[in-house]
Design a protein around this motif. Sequence first.
Motif, PDB file in Angstrom:
ATOM      1  N   TYR B  23       0.836  -1.210   0.000  1.00 56.56           N
ATOM      2  CA  TYR B  23       0.000   0.000   0.000  1.00 56.56           C
ATOM      3  C   TYR B  23       0.868   1.256   0.000  1.00 56.56           C
ATOM      4  CZ  TYR B  23      -3.655   3.309   0.757  1.00 56.56           C
ATOM      5  OH  TYR B  23      -4.485   4.385   0.592  1.00 56.56           O
ATOM      6  N   ALA B  25       3.697   1.584  -1.434  1.00 57.12           N
ATOM      7  CA  ALA B  25       4.205   1.750  -2.798  1.00 57.12           C
ATOM      8  C   ALA B  25       3.131   2.298  -3.722  1.00 57.12           C
ATOM      9  CB  ALA B  25       4.724   0.417  -3.329  1.00 57.12           C
ATOM     10  N   SER B  27       0.359   3.964  -2.946  1.00 56.43           N
ATOM     11  CA  SER B  27      -0.198   5.271  -2.562  1.00 56.43           C
ATOM     12  C   SER B  27       0.861   6.363  -2.460  1.00 56.43           C
ATOM     13  CB  SER B  27      -0.894   5.159  -1.211  1.00 56.43           C
ATOM     14  OG  SER B  27       0.052   4.929  -0.183  1.00 56.43           O
ATOM     15  N   MET B  28       2.131   5.998  -2.479  1.00 54.81           N
ATOM     16  CA  MET B  28       3.223   6.939  -2.206  1.00 54.81           C
ATOM     17  C   MET B  28       3.181   7.464  -0.773  1.00 54.81           C
ATOM     18  SD  MET B  28       3.283   9.084  -5.796  1.00 54.81           S
ATOM     19  CE  MET B  28       4.910   9.814  -5.634  1.00 54.81           C
ATOM     20  N   ASP B  29       2.401   6.861   0.089  1.00 56.94           N
ATOM     21  CA  ASP B  29       2.319   7.311   1.485  1.00 56.94           C
ATOM     22  C   ASP B  29       3.373   6.575   2.302  1.00 56.94           C
ATOM     23  OD1 ASP B  29       1.835   8.123   4.026  1.00 56.94           O
ATOM     24  OD2 ASP B  29      -0.334   7.856   3.921  1.00 56.94           O
ATOM     25  N   THR B  30       4.547   7.187   2.354  1.00 54.32           N
ATOM     26  CA  THR B  30       5.688   6.592   3.042  1.00 54.32           C
ATOM     27  C   THR B  30       5.923   7.254   4.403  1.00 54.32           C
ATOM     28  OG1 THR B  30       7.128   8.131   1.883  1.00 54.32           O
ATOM     29  CG2 THR B  30       6.803   5.958   0.867  1.00 54.32           C
ATOM     30  N   ASN B  31       4.859   7.763   4.981  1.00 53.44           N
ATOM     31  CA  ASN B  31       4.934   8.329   6.332  1.00 53.44           C
ATOM     32  C   ASN B  31       5.660   7.330   7.247  1.00 53.44           C
ATOM     33  OD1 ASN B  31       4.247   9.086   9.011  1.00 53.44           O
ATOM     34  ND2 ASN B  31       2.388  10.105   8.274  1.00 53.44           N
ATOM     35  N   PRO B  32       6.687   7.792   7.982  1.00 55.46           N
ATOM     36  CA  PRO B  32       7.479   6.862   8.812  1.00 55.46           C
ATOM     37  C   PRO B  32       6.645   6.081   9.831  1.00 55.46           C
ATOM     38  CG  PRO B  32       8.529   9.031   8.708  1.00 55.46           C
ATOM     39  CD  PRO B  32       7.216   9.159   7.998  1.00 55.46           C
ATOM     40  N   MET B  53      -6.305   4.701   5.193  1.00 60.54           N
ATOM     41  CA  MET B  53      -6.960   4.508   3.897  1.00 60.54           C
ATOM     42  C   MET B  53      -6.864   3.062   3.421  1.00 60.54           C
ATOM     43  SD  MET B  53      -8.563   6.972   2.422  1.00 60.54           S
ATOM     44  CE  MET B  53      -8.597   8.719   2.030  1.00 60.54           C
TER      45      MET B  53
END
Lengths: 135, 135
Positions: B23, B25, B27-32, B53
């Motif tokens: 997910y 990758a 969504s580009m949501d790479t929040n730590p 999400m």
Amino acid sequence: MSLTIGDAAALSKTITEADVLLYSAVSMDTNPVHLDAEAARESPFGARIAHGMLSAGLISAVLGTRLPGPGTVYLEQSLQFRRPVFLGDTITARVTVSGFDERGRAQLETVCSNQDDEVVIRGNALVIPPGGATS
Amino acid sequence: MSLTIGDAAALSKTITEADVLLYSAVSMDTNPVHLDAEAARESPFGARIAHGMLSAGLISAVLGTRLPGPGTVYLEQSLQFRRPVFLGDTITARVTVSGFDERGRAQLETVCSNQDDEVVIRGNALVIPPGGATS
């Protein structure tokens, strides 16, 4: 970081076949309109479309990585799915600070558009910015 | 298929490490807080959490595959993220028909709960059922 009304950030991504396949696996959303070209041809969209929630995930990515960024606590999101997203479309998620509620939590306008500047998703988010609510 | 108020369907899934990586990758949501155990330990959650999400996608899966099912057109979704989802949690998305608007579109209550029956996401959806709006 101090947030101000009007602050904005965005992030873009081309939605590919691989995205749709991986998202189908993660979400269990195997609706044929996403995966079956023949079924999709018979649908109102005429071709396979990406999951609406896949594009919505880009909003979360902007909130969690750019504005307000890491440490943000995501509280609420509303989504209106306005247009289909087809494979190969490039989606830009744009987030703009629109206000603060009585508890200092940030309200944000959230819009996803395609490469033709057509709005595909519109909505609003409510978050606690990093470091806690302001004011 | 005729939809009736009170009709309900659900779908469950254990949220795994692989889900969170895939997910991130897509969504580009790479929040730590999702990917970095050390950073997550310092966060209010105390450990890595899944993307909100990601769990919300299970709602779309129920709508698109079970109730109302394939052919549904997804118009709107509201989401309140009430509790974090940790890796290994099993999330059940439950969708219940709550009404019909003046245009015959179906309104649905959408709730995601964890293995302890705690609500993690609550919201509402608006869809055009397969075959078009009713009534």
